[in-house]
Design an enzyme around this catalytic site. Structure first.
Site, PDB file in Angstrom:
ATOM      1  N   CYS B  91       0.843  -1.200   0.000  1.00 21.23           N
ATOM      2  CA  CYS B  91       0.000   0.000   0.000  1.00 21.23           C
ATOM      3  C   CYS B  91       0.875   1.247   0.000  1.00 21.23           C
ATOM      4  CB  CYS B  91      -0.964  -0.032   1.195  1.00 21.23           C
ATOM      5  SG  CYS B  91      -2.323   1.120   1.030  1.00 21.23           S
ATOM      6  N   HIS B 200      -3.482  -5.601   1.139  1.00 21.47           N
ATOM      7  CA  HIS B 200      -2.729  -5.817   2.371  1.00 21.47           C
ATOM      8  C   HIS B 200      -2.665  -7.283   2.785  1.00 21.47           C
ATOM      9  CE1 HIS B 200      -2.367  -1.585   3.948  1.00 21.47           C
ATOM     10  NE2 HIS B 200      -3.298  -1.405   3.029  1.00 21.47           N
ATOM     11  N   GLU B 202      -0.776  -8.561   4.916  1.00 22.54           N
ATOM     12  CA  GLU B 202      -0.515  -8.688   6.371  1.00 22.54           C
ATOM     13  C   GLU B 202      -1.808  -8.688   7.164  1.00 22.54           C
ATOM     14  OE1 GLU B 202      -0.568  -5.984   4.771  1.00 22.54           O
ATOM     15  OE2 GLU B 202      -0.612  -4.173   6.007  1.00 22.54           O
TER      16      GLU B 202
END
Ligand SMILES: Nc1ncnc2c1ncn2[C@@H]1O[C@H](COP(=O)(O)OP(=O)(O)O)[C@@H](O)[C@H]1O
Ligand SMILES: [Mg+2]
Lengths: 777, 232, 79, 79
Positions: B91, B200, B202
């Site tokens: 991002c 994302h 994560e």
């Protein structure tokens, strides 16, 4: 422009002062003179005027709010109570949570983006000032009719502002409300809630103790923002030759706030800080007087040291400025250096502006001249208190008599009318999907969000090791509050309580944001008094103390007040977020139960509002003892693994809840109208204290035994079924031919002897249509 | 199975980084050791690879990533990335890599003008980079996407080259959430050590807090590459 | 055919976090003596036919700028 | 003392979603004949002392604008 110092004030006792323009009443002005034994200087007048304003002093509401303390339930959970920046609740394992709602209604009407953004910023600083790390935000919002042009001006700006600030700050948005009603057209409600977490040892309070400790202002420079925001001050009233009128729009800088969060947590954890306070409404006036009043009592401040964004600001303006992203810390002299170093690391400007003294007075100097010399308590805490007159409105009886009976409001009679009604209700602005809004909010950041919109409550994990977490929900059916404010507040409380319990958390504590019209109108004041009494009584009955909140008055357009809107936030704790109960059903064959009793309850209902534009009747009082039992059942069922899903029943009744569950899971179900029940009442009644639970078959007997033992109604009304798509249906739905997946259907049996069905896809289309259709236009 | 522990992956915190703790968590969940790096330090503490996390570095007030690119830590990272050190920008991290010209093109405001947060379906189209070697070509995954300026643009020539060289790491499926050219969600550089992606991963490493566990593979990929001595 | 340029700037007394961020960066990257930076927007509008000036003023002050916090100025280049 | 104005605009071949949105809105709100709208940025930089022109060029082309998608122009007003 000469400075109005103390000597000057003493020398010119009859100098006329524009106190009325500052919103100070004649008797209040006289009281200031009595306190000081002279006329106030212009700086002192500025301070008193903002601190004694309704917004800061709660002068109209104080006498009523006292009930939250007087009727406080017995609980060990409350570590810090009402009166501090935010209450603090013990959630076990040495963890504590703080949470609070605040309103930013008027600024958001004037400048929707910045108003909403700074609303989020303000509440986040409140939470920070308790020593907590902010971990989530929520935004209960209310607007005029969806298709009104002004709503199309205000709503997108507010959403962008809430998102723009919260997203940039790294706070997940885990819930809120979006409600439409004509009374909010000229006065939208923008309430913001923040939750923070901390270890017990990290709790900090706003007090300036320790003589010789330094007063450090840190964060953004001070500009002319918001002057006139708290009270009605226009700066030229001080001095006709003074600077030009200042903007009352506060502009937020979320990046600065993010730095402020990290910097504040670092100085707190390093043990450098004695007391801490955020700068919100009334800025430096509020921070210095409250810190001093809560602490040793004395403080000396050199106002000319305050870093300015605009060099032309007068001392009065600096005292009142509501520039955002500022904090004030009380730091022992031996820690100042280290404090400053941490601020430098985060690129945060920090300035030593004063010292804690033993004089019992707040003394403020400006370039060597004393411009303020006051007992801080008189500014911060001993403001005026009003016993505003109030009385039950003359129209209340007629409103309550206008019940939504079948004779008064025609009801759908046939299966096909009910089929249509479901599609209409699913798309009604108040029931429609809010994803247009919530998709603009980051719900993932921080990586601890276990539940967010559209679940019943927002849930975040607090402790990664143990899975300890908290759930928060906010609610208010303001139509019910209009019909009966006492009952309406309890209804809102019960709904928020239920939304927390439904997710498997144990409700612990309450915050609230009381949005009302003018307190000078005795009928509005009655609504307020009744709502507070109802909420206080209700919290006592449910055993959930009020830990804090906010009052917003003067929400009206001309003479027309908004619906009385006591927004209630409930926080609950869950020992392991892994056992939370989601709202989506999943397993074929699971049984769908309605918990609680359904009666003919349509007063204040979404159906009466949406279909008939009707508001009248006397809502059945919510039975909080029963609500508590429901909560116990929901909690025990979650603990013992009896539920695969659960969802509360509120606006739009059982039918809307079922639709939402089907949409959330994208799995169909077969439902039947219980025998002897009118299908329409079953579907859309809004009787309180109900929830839908989804029980695996092998848990059924344990579950029904649990409900039976508690004397609580549990009625089986359906079964999860992803295989309803038989060839009989192929004709009636668009694309069951497409692929091997069967179309998911929601089927309702026993509707006047017939069966009606909807495909989940058509329900989704209806649910998703309304907001984008209007707001993207 | 090769042991994944031992590898040290740095996560840089810029002023305004938001998903730095989350990236560190994902590295730990995958079995690695996360090392916190500070934007103001040129020293990378000898880490084996670097993740540039999501957020709004410097408020993203100028252009996303434009100011962060000049941070002291970035000067070292840019150098080492040119020398082959694995770097993954998520991002805002992707935006920083693009602003640093370690990856081509630019990221502009979403075509619909709104910030958007959604569970995004992606197709993995590069399985040779150190960050994606654990995937099968064509894997479809779902990870959160959340950004206001995620529209990937580049000139036709660059886009064709990216496609020709198999450097499109992931493409948006079903919905193009921001107007990205050719549905591009993420890229790798020629060498395959520098990767950037708007969604994302994560936030898709734990069952409770993400829509899937699909994101984990990015982190296990790099750890297994480092453990087995694979060089980009 | 006309080219209309509308410059929109924050009112001087309004906080400009963007300008401040840029100011910080310019300083760090070695541009000496920067005392202030303000960031504004510019719209370049191509118009076919005659320009409806009244409408343009209205929209510049309303749509292109936010009168609560911004000022605007209009320049018209006739082609 | 100098005031430096840096105008940054998207390169003509680059898509401008904001400009496009503004174009749509201008049309809907009744401004006739709009054929194109491009949105750019403007930085007004106040500098005390002499302006380091080389540094300024570097930062305008590097920090204030992204050479991949934007052009810039510099105007210096000496006070
Ligand atoms: N302004 C908002 N911000 C964030 N979440 C919202 C907002 N409005 C509604 N939601 C979320 O959407 C979901 C549905 O809202 P609502 O129908 O009001 O829930 P309920 O009636 O169960 O309280 C909830 O999860 C709620 O938290
Ligand atoms: Mg609910």
């Amino acid at each position: 422009m000469s400075i109005d110092n103390i000597a000057n004030a003493v020398a010119t006792p009859d100098h006329p002062q524009p106190y009325r323009d500052l919103g100070v009443k004649d008797d209040e002005y006289q009281r200031i003179r009595d306190i000081l034994g002279r006329r106030p200087t212009s700086s002192e007048l500025a301070m008193y005027s903002v601190m004694w304003s309704e917004h800061c002093s709660y002068k109209s509401s104080k006498v009523h709010l006292a009930q939250f303390g007087d009727k406080k339930p017995q609980t060990d959970a409350m570590l810090v109570g009402i009166g501090e920046n935010a209450g603090v609740v013990d959630i076990g394992n040495d963890w504590a949570v703080t949470f609070k709602i605040e309103s930013h209604n008027h600024p958001s009407y004037v400048e929707p983006y910045q108003g909403a953004a700074t609303g989020v910023g303000g509440i986040v600083r409140d939470i920070m000032s308790m020593g907590a790390r902010p971990v989530a935000v929520m935004d209960p919002l209310r607007f005029g009719p969806l298709d009104a042009p002004d709503t199309r001006r205000v709503l997108p700006g507010v959403i962008a502002g809430v998102g723009g600030y919260g997203n940039c700050l790294g706070l997940p948005n885990i819930g809120g409300e979006v409600v439409f009603d004509p009374t909010y057209l000229g006065n939208p409600l923008v309430n913001a809630l923040c939750v923070g977490t901390m270890k017990h040892a990290d709790i900090h309070l706003a007090k300036a103790s320790g003589i010789g400790n330094r007063v450090i202002l840190y964060g953004a420079r001070t500009g002319g923002d918001g002057i006139g925001g708290v009270s009605v001050l226009a700066s030229e009233t001080f001095d006709a030759d003074g600077p030009a009128k200042r903007p009352s729009v506060q502009v937020g800088d979320p990046f600065m706030e993010k730095l402020l969060i990290e910097c504040t947590l670092e100085v707190l954890h390093a043990g450098l800080v004695e007391g801490i306070q955020d700068l919100g409404g009334a800025g430096i006036s509020c921070a210095t007087s409250e810190l001093a009043s809560n602490g040793t009592g004395g403080m000396q401040v050199w106002l000319d040291r305050v870093p300015l964004r605009d060099a032309t600001l007068s001392p009065e303006e600096i005292l009142m400025s509501e520039s955002q992203e500022r904090m004030c810390a009380i730091v022992p002299p031996e820690h100042v250096e280290e404090f400053m170093a941490i601020c430098r690391k985060w690129d945060v400007i920090a300035t030593d502006i004063g010292v804690v003294t033993d004089t019992g007075r707040l003394v403020i100097e400006w370039h060597g001249e004393t411009i303020v010399d006051v007992p801080p308590r008189t500014v911060a805490h001993d403001g005026p208190v009003y016993q505003r007159p109030y009385h039950r409105p003359a129209w209340q009886d007629a409103l309550q008599a206008d019940a939504p009976t079948a004779e008064r409001l025609p009801r759908p009679q046939t299966a096909s009318e009910l089929h249509e009604l479901v599609l209409r209700m699913t798309a009604a602005p108040n029931l429609a999907s809010k994803s247009w809004v919530t998709d603009q909010y980051d719900r993932y950041v921080q990586g601890n969000t276990v539940m967010a919109q559209p679940e019943d409550s927002g849930m975040v994990r607090v402790d990664e090791e143990s899975g300890l977490g908290v759930a928060v929900a906010t609610d208010c059916n303001a139509r019910v509050a209009k019909l009966d404010p006492y009952h309406g507040a309890r209804f809102a409380l019960a709904e928020a309580y239920r939304n927390v319990a439904v997710s498997g958390a144990k409700p612990l504590a309450v915050t609230n944001c009381l949005n009302f019209g003018s307190p000078e109108d005795p009928e509005v004041m009655w609504q307020f008094a009744e709502a507070v009494r109802g909420l206080a009584d209700g919290c006592l009955e449910l055993g959930t103390p009020v830990t804090g909140g906010n009052v917003s008055f003067y929400n009206q357009t001309g003479d027309v007040a908004i619906l009385p809107t006591p927004v209630v936030g409930v926080l609950g704790v869950i020992d392991d977020v892994d056992r939370r109960t989601p709202m989506a059903w999943a397993e074929d064959g699971d049984l769908i139960y309605v918990l609680g009793d359904t009666a003919d309850d349509f007063a204040g209902s979404e159906w009466a509002h949406e279909v008939h534009g009707h508001l009248g009747g006397l809502p059945r009082p919510v039975d909080l003892a029963k609500e508590r039992v429901l909560g116990e059942i929901l909690l025990a069922g979650s603990r013992d693994g009896m539920f695969n899903a659960a969802h509360d029943v509120s606006d739009g009744g059982i039918m809307q809840s079922l639709v939402e569950m089907a949409l959330r899971s994208n799995v169909g179900a077969r439902i039947w109208v219980p025998r002897d029940m009118d299908p329409f009442v079953f579907m859309y009644s809004e009787s309180a204290t109900r929830a839908i639970v989804v029980v695996p078959r092998d848990e059924e007997s344990r579950f029904t035994a649990m409900c039976g033992a508690r004397g609580f109604t549990a009625e089986r009304v359906g079964v999860v079924d992803s295989q309803l798509d038989t060839d009989a249906i192929a004709a009636s739905t668009e694309d069951s031919s497409n692929g091997s997946e069967p179309a998911q259907l929601l089927q309702l049996d026993n509707v006047h002897g017939e069966t009606i069905r909807w495909s989940v896809d058509e329900l989704r289309a209806a649910h998703l249509r309304t907001l984008p259709a209007v707001l993207n236009a | 199975m090769t042991t994944l522990t031992g590898a040290r992956i740095g996560v840089v915190t810029f002023p305004g980084s938001l998903d730095d703790r989350d990236a560190a968590r994902a590295i730990r969940v995958a079995g690695g050791q996360a090392v916190a790096l500070w934007h103001g330090d040129e020293d990378l503490q000898g880490v084996d690879a670097v993740v540039l996390p999501g957020g709004f570095s410097y408020g993203d007030y100028l252009r996303c990533g434009a100011i962060a690119r000049f941070a002291p830590a970035m000067q070292t990272i840019i150098d080492k990335a040119r020398g082959g050190m694995p770097v993954f920008g998520i991002c805002n991290g992707f935006q920083i890599l693009v602003e640093s010209h370690l990856l081509p093109g630019a990221l502009i405001r979403n075509d619909h003008q709104h910030f958007i947060c959604r569970d995004q379906k992606l197709r993995i189209e590069n399985t040779t980079s150190v960050w994606t070697r654990g995937f099968e070509f064509g894997d479809e995954i779902v990870v959160p996407l959340k950004n206001g300026e995620g529209g990937y643009i580049a000139d036709e020539h660059t886009l064709d080259a990216l496609e020709g060289e198999g450097r499109i790491m992931a493409r948006y499926l079903d919905v193009n959430p921001n107007g990205s050219y050719r549905d591009i969600a993420g890229l790798v550089n020629e060498r395959g050590n520098v990767a950037g992606m708007m969604p994302h991963p994560e936030h898709a490493v734990e069952p409770l807090t993400g829509p899937s566990l699909d994101g984990l593979t990015f982190f296990t990929s790099i750890l297994s590459a480092l453990a087995s001595g694979v060089r980009a | 055919m006309a080219r209309v340029i509308v410059d929109v700037s924050l009112k001087p007394e309004i906080l400009d976090p963007q300008g401040r961020a840029v100011q910080g960066a310019l300083g760090r990257l070695g541009l000496a003596g920067v005392t202030d930076v303000r960031q504004g927007k510019q719209f370049v509008i191509e118009i076919d036919g005659t320009v409806d000036r009244a409408k343009l003023e209205e929209l510049a002050g309303n749509l292109l700028s936010n009168p609560v916090i911004e000022n605007y100025s209009i320049t018209i280049e006739q082609a």
